[in-house]
Design an enzyme around this catalytic site. Sequence first.
Site: not given
Ligand code: NI
Length: 175
Positions: A46, A51, A97-98, A139-140, A143
């Site tokens: 995701g 991000q 998380c990226l 989660h997304e 963000h």
């Molecule tokens: Ni994330």
Amino acid sequence: MSLRPIIIVPDPVLKQIAQPIENITAEVKKQAEDMLDTMYEAPGIGLAANQVGCLNRIFVMDTAYRKNEEKTRKPIVMINPEIVWRSEEISVMEEGCLSIPQQYAEVERPKSVRVKYVDLSGEIKEHIGEDLESHCIQHELDHLNGVLFIDYLSRLKRNMILRKVEKMKKDGIIL
Ligand code: NI
């Protein structure tokens, strides 16, 4: 294929609230395409607009990615997503998380959610996510509201993770 740099904590853009998308312009479509390329390349399941430094309400996901080959990818792009139902049943899963590379922690969330969103063709859709997909959607969506999974942890644990990422940056392990 066009990749965008992924923003790493503690960049302030990750704490900002993304704004609703009013028109699905060519620019928005390109952003979604780039976000998918960037997510698959990372690799991740995701990726949210913040991000990649954009403050509009869009995220991409594909929780099947780890298991599947390129030809069986099932990318989902959600514009202006909104959770309209959450299960009472809770699920605990390890999240990463990226934007917080190589750090993982257990997070408790509703086991299932129903999310309403607009797709790239402007159609209003609903999707039910369970387990991993439920975690991913929440989660997304977090963000887009400037919330990270580490915000659910104790201050001690959160600071430990942030310090580790800072050290990895200093050591040149991550950019
Ligand atoms: Ni994330």
